[in-house]
Design a protein around this motif. Structure first.
Motif, PDB file in Angstrom:
ATOM      1  N   SER A  98       0.845  -1.183   0.000  1.00  0.00           N
ATOM      2  CA  SER A  98       0.000   0.000   0.000  1.00  0.00           C
ATOM      3  C   SER A  98       0.887   1.243   0.000  1.00  0.00           C
ATOM      4  O   SER A  98       2.125   1.135   0.047  1.00  0.00           O
ATOM      5  CB  SER A  98      -0.912  -0.026   1.238  1.00  0.00           C
ATOM      6  OG  SER A  98      -1.863   1.015   1.192  1.00  0.00           O
ATOM      7  N   ALA A  99       0.263   2.407  -0.027  1.00  0.00           N
ATOM      8  CA  ALA A  99       1.051   3.639  -0.003  1.00  0.00           C
ATOM      9  C   ALA A  99       1.774   3.777   1.331  1.00  0.00           C
ATOM     10  O   ALA A  99       2.903   4.276   1.387  1.00  0.00           O
ATOM     11  CB  ALA A  99       0.135   4.842  -0.243  1.00  0.00           C
ATOM     12  N   HIS A 100       1.110   3.317   2.417  1.00  0.00           N
ATOM     13  CA  HIS A 100       1.675   3.495   3.747  1.00  0.00           C
ATOM     14  C   HIS A 100       1.660   2.188   4.520  1.00  0.00           C
ATOM     15  O   HIS A 100       0.911   1.270   4.202  1.00  0.00           O
ATOM     16  CB  HIS A 100       0.899   4.576   4.499  1.00  0.00           C
ATOM     17  CG  HIS A 100       0.910   5.891   3.771  1.00  0.00           C
ATOM     18  ND1 HIS A 100       2.042   6.664   3.674  1.00  0.00           N
ATOM     19  CD2 HIS A 100      -0.050   6.520   3.067  1.00  0.00           C
ATOM     20  CE1 HIS A 100       1.770   7.748   2.958  1.00  0.00           C
ATOM     21  NE2 HIS A 100       0.499   7.688   2.570  1.00  0.00           N
ATOM     22  N   ARG A 101       2.470   2.147   5.579  1.00  0.00           N
ATOM     23  CA  ARG A 101       2.710   0.867   6.245  1.00  0.00           C
ATOM     24  C   ARG A 101       1.512   0.317   6.994  1.00  0.00           C
ATOM     25  O   ARG A 101       1.341  -0.897   7.079  1.00  0.00           O
ATOM     26  CB  ARG A 101       3.904   0.982   7.194  1.00  0.00           C
ATOM     27  CG  ARG A 101       3.653   1.818   8.450  1.00  0.00           C
ATOM     28  CD  ARG A 101       4.894   1.918   9.318  1.00  0.00           C
ATOM     29  NE  ARG A 101       4.673   2.685  10.542  1.00  0.00           N
ATOM     30  CZ  ARG A 101       4.579   4.004  10.612  1.00  0.00           C
ATOM     31  NH1 ARG A 101       4.663   4.725   9.515  1.00  0.00           N
ATOM     32  NH2 ARG A 101       4.377   4.615  11.766  1.00  0.00           N
ATOM     33  N   GLN A 102       0.666   1.175   7.557  1.00  0.00           N
ATOM     34  CA  GLN A 102      -0.405   0.644   8.407  1.00  0.00           C
ATOM     35  C   GLN A 102      -1.352  -0.258   7.622  1.00  0.00           C
ATOM     36  O   GLN A 102      -1.700  -1.358   8.070  1.00  0.00           O
ATOM     37  CB  GLN A 102      -1.198   1.780   9.062  1.00  0.00           C
ATOM     38  CG  GLN A 102      -2.169   1.224  10.095  1.00  0.00           C
ATOM     39  CD  GLN A 102      -2.969   2.304  10.805  1.00  0.00           C
ATOM     40  OE1 GLN A 102      -2.702   3.501  10.639  1.00  0.00           O
ATOM     41  NE2 GLN A 102      -3.944   1.880  11.578  1.00  0.00           N
TER      42      GLN A 102
END
Lengths: 156, 83
Positions: A98-102
């Motif tokens: 995804s764009a970010h880790r979460q």
């Protein structure tokens, strides 16, 4: 993408192919399951994974669709091996990008938690005391339940 | 109807798959299990604990009250243990 296969997989090659060319991806989370050499007090010689061809692919595709519905994923991958596997061998790979880790971390954990309780695979262990079918673990159900607030199956 | 059995259900029942002709009283998953259970000791043993039994009709998980018919593929299996 989902795959069910007898042969081993190359972790590096798989994740490289998954993210190649997509520069929206800022985070990739990967889980790999391995065969351990102990079952309780006993040594494990090998395990054999049986599955339900046809339903397995449908169930995995549905789990992947659900992950993509819940998180803004750029890419996802599930590979599950079947047949006879010895200690140290890779059993399963799940990956979420995804764009970010979460989103990547959460989706990766969701994929393996739901796979363990919904996809029709069964393990049989070979030990000195003979072959034994693995029993479902309550801990796996608990892990899957964390995600059930929005489980369409549980809501019925 | 095509019946499929997996893992230890297959071992207890003794076959991996079979074709059966349904009697008229079998219209749901629960009625199918009742009918199967009476077919022999292997079936009775395999189906004794309904709470631990997974059922799929045409490769989708099914509940006891769901309908089944002669053209369906029904699979019976223990709790899944993949991953």
């Amino acid at each position: 993408m989902i795959r069910v296969q007898r042969e081993d997989f190359d972790l590096g090659a798989e994740v490289a192919a998954l993210t190649r060319g997509n520069h929206e991806i800022g985070g990739l989370a990967v889980f790999v399951g391995l065969v351990r050499d102990r079952v309780g007090e006993e040594n494990l010689g090998a395990m054999t994974l049986e599955h339900y061809p046809g339903m397995t692919e449908k169930a995995l595709a549905r789990i992947e669709e659900e992950a993509n519905r819940r998180w803004p994923l750029e890419a996802s991958l599930v590979i599950h091996r079947v047949g006879r596997l010895e200690p140290g061998e890779q059993i399963v790979l799940v990956a979420a990008a995804s764009a970010h880790r979460q989103a990547a971390f959460e989706a990766c954990q969701f994929l393996i938690d739901w796979l363990k309780t919904k996809a029709p695979f069964w393990k049989q262990e070979e030990t000195a005391s003979g072959p034994k079918w693995v029993e479902a673990r309550a801990g796996d159900d608990e892990a899957a339940k964390r995600w059930q607030a929005q489980d369409p199956d549980a809501a019925q | 109807m095509k019946l499929l059995y997996f893992a230890w259900l297959k071992v207890k029942i003794g076959v991996a798959a079979e074709e059966v002709a349904l009697p008229p009283e079998v219209g749901t998953v629960a009625e199918l299990l009742d009918w199967l259970e009476a077919r022999g000791p292997g079936y009775a043993e395999a189906l004794a604990d309904r709470s631990a039994l997974g059922v799929a009709v045409n490769q989708e998980y099914a509940r006891p009250e769901e309908p089944v018919g002669p053209d369906d593929e029904v699979a019976l299996f223990p709790p899944v243990t993949g991953g």
